[in-house]
Scaffold this motif. Structure first.
Motif, PDB file in Angstrom:
ATOM      1  N   HIS A 189       0.839  -1.192   0.000  1.00  0.00           N
ATOM      2  CA  HIS A 189       0.000   0.000   0.000  1.00  0.00           C
ATOM      3  C   HIS A 189       0.875   1.243   0.000  1.00  0.00           C
ATOM      4  O   HIS A 189       2.115   1.156   0.010  1.00  0.00           O
ATOM      5  CB  HIS A 189      -0.971  -0.001   1.189  1.00  0.00           C
ATOM      6  N   SER A 307      -6.700   3.617  -5.365  1.00  0.00           N
ATOM      7  CA  SER A 307      -6.712   2.633  -4.275  1.00  0.00           C
ATOM      8  C   SER A 307      -8.141   2.346  -3.806  1.00  0.00           C
ATOM      9  O   SER A 307      -8.499   1.192  -3.534  1.00  0.00           O
ATOM     10  CB  SER A 307      -5.880   3.145  -3.095  1.00  0.00           C
ATOM     11  N   SER A 342      -5.910   0.265   3.918  1.00  0.00           N
ATOM     12  CA  SER A 342      -5.335  -0.892   3.230  1.00  0.00           C
ATOM     13  C   SER A 342      -5.287  -2.105   4.139  1.00  0.00           C
ATOM     14  O   SER A 342      -5.465  -3.240   3.702  1.00  0.00           O
ATOM     15  CB  SER A 342      -3.924  -0.550   2.729  1.00  0.00           C
TER      16      SER A 342
END
Length: 370
Positions: A189, A307, A342
């Motif tokens: 991440h 993301s 994440s």
């Protein structure tokens, strides 16, 4: 007779002038006498000191060419003949590898300024040694005695530099190992990617210590946040089930998509996640409104749109959006939103992330705090 007397007077005057010139020259450029010379340094010690200086060259601001000049000067010293260099500039240039005399003089001047070399110039700037019948000597040349007198200092600094280099390498490996573990447990991440970019630079030992302290704090907070989620999600006997569900990525995603997990109600999420709702410019009445607002909040929390979209594709839009709302509400406990997002939505943790139960837990905590 007068002619002979005149010639004799002229010779006496010439001798007197030469003696006066030599006296003045010796006062201006004092030679190194046999009483002033330190004992000759052993050959093995000479090169030990030189290697130490080579290791500490950045500390003293020395370059490779200057070290080669010093090496050439050391190479002309003869065992038992003192620490003065008598070799000519031409010979030293040859030993260095053919540099020009102007460069050689600059290198020597650098060592003079550092206090490693002391000049003992003769009146004609030649380098040589004179001995009397009684064994006393005068040495005109480049004395390396100051260099050898500072041997202990040079060796100690070199040791400190080696220790610093070893400690920096050790901390770098510790940091990389921790980053690898984080990626393995939660997937790569932005947090770990950013740290790896920092590690590409040449860092000082203090900077490595600061970086390691930050990582330890972040990992501790991240673990605490994930533990809070797991505590709210798992009953006492669910640990075995969670371990059994940690299989392949495809299996985890399929199981999550096919599960019959119930979505939290909109009134519940609005009641608990007041922080997220306070940023909304229009009423939140549906899960479509929640997702749209989550897309707006994510970049504000340091979670880029790519993301966020990636997590939507993996765990579903409503779960990813709920995670944004919940993390913002837990903001006082969280230092790095991107890392925590994440973490709790990663393959290893997603099956344990139950927004409905976590919202109920947060709601109870808020009620108790009233």
């Amino acid at each position: 007779m007068c002619g002979k007397g005149f010639l004799k007077c002229g010779q006496n005057a010439l001798v007197h002038s030469i003696m006066t010139f030599r006296k003045a020259a010796l006062q201006a450029y004092p030679p190194q006498t046999s009483s002033q010379k330190s004992q000759t340094v052993a050959t093995s010690d000479i090169w030990e000191i030189f290697r130490a200086l080579r290791d500490a060259h950045q500390y003293y601001g020395l370059r490779a060419g200057q070290l080669q000049t010093l090496q050439a000067m050391l190479s002309v010293l003869k065992p038992g003949q003192g620490n003065t260099v008598f070799a000519s500039n031409t010979e030293l240039c040859r030993r260095v590898g053919g540099i020009d005399e102007r460069t050689l003089r600059r290198h020597i001047e650098r060592f003079v300024k550092l206090g490693f070399v002391q000049r003992h110039n003769s009146p004609n700037n030649k380098r040589y040694r004179l001995k009397s019948s009684e064994g006393a000597s005068l040495s005109f040349g480049l004395s390396l005695t100051p260099f050898f007198e500072r041997a202990e200092e040079i060796i100690e600094i070199a040791k400190q530099i080696q220790q610093d280099r070893r400690d920096r390498l050790f901390l770098r490996k510790k940091i990389l190992t921790q980053l690898a573990r984080l990626d393995e447990a939660r997937g790569e991440h932005e947090y770990t990617i950013g740290l790896r970019k920092i590690l590409r630079r040449k860092l000082t030992l203090a900077e490595y210590h600061d970086l390691w302290t930050e990582i330890e704090g972040t990992v501790t907070q991240m673990s605490t946040a994930v533990d809070i989620v797991e505590t709210a999600v798992l009953p006492a006997n669910d640990g075995q089930n969670a371990r059994q569900l940690s299989k392949s990525k495809k299996e985890s995603i399929d199981r999550e998509r096919n599960s019959s997990e119930k979505k939290p109600s909109i009134p519940l999420i609005k009641s608990v996640c007041k922080e997220a709702c306070s940023f909304s410019q229009k009423p939140i009445n549906t899960w479509e409104d929640v997702e749209a607002h989550a897309r707006t909040l994510a970049p504000m929390m340091g979670i880029n749109s790519e993301s966020f979209q990636n997590r939507i594709e993996k765990i579903g839009a409503w779960k990813a959006s709920a995670a944004i709302f919940i993390l913002l509400q837990m903001g006082h406990r969280i230092k790095n939103f991107a890392a925590y997002f994440s973490a709790i939505t990663s393959e290893a943790k997603v099956m344990n992330f139950k927004p409905h139960r976590l919202l109920n837990k947060l709601n109870q905590d808020q009620l108790r705090a009233l």
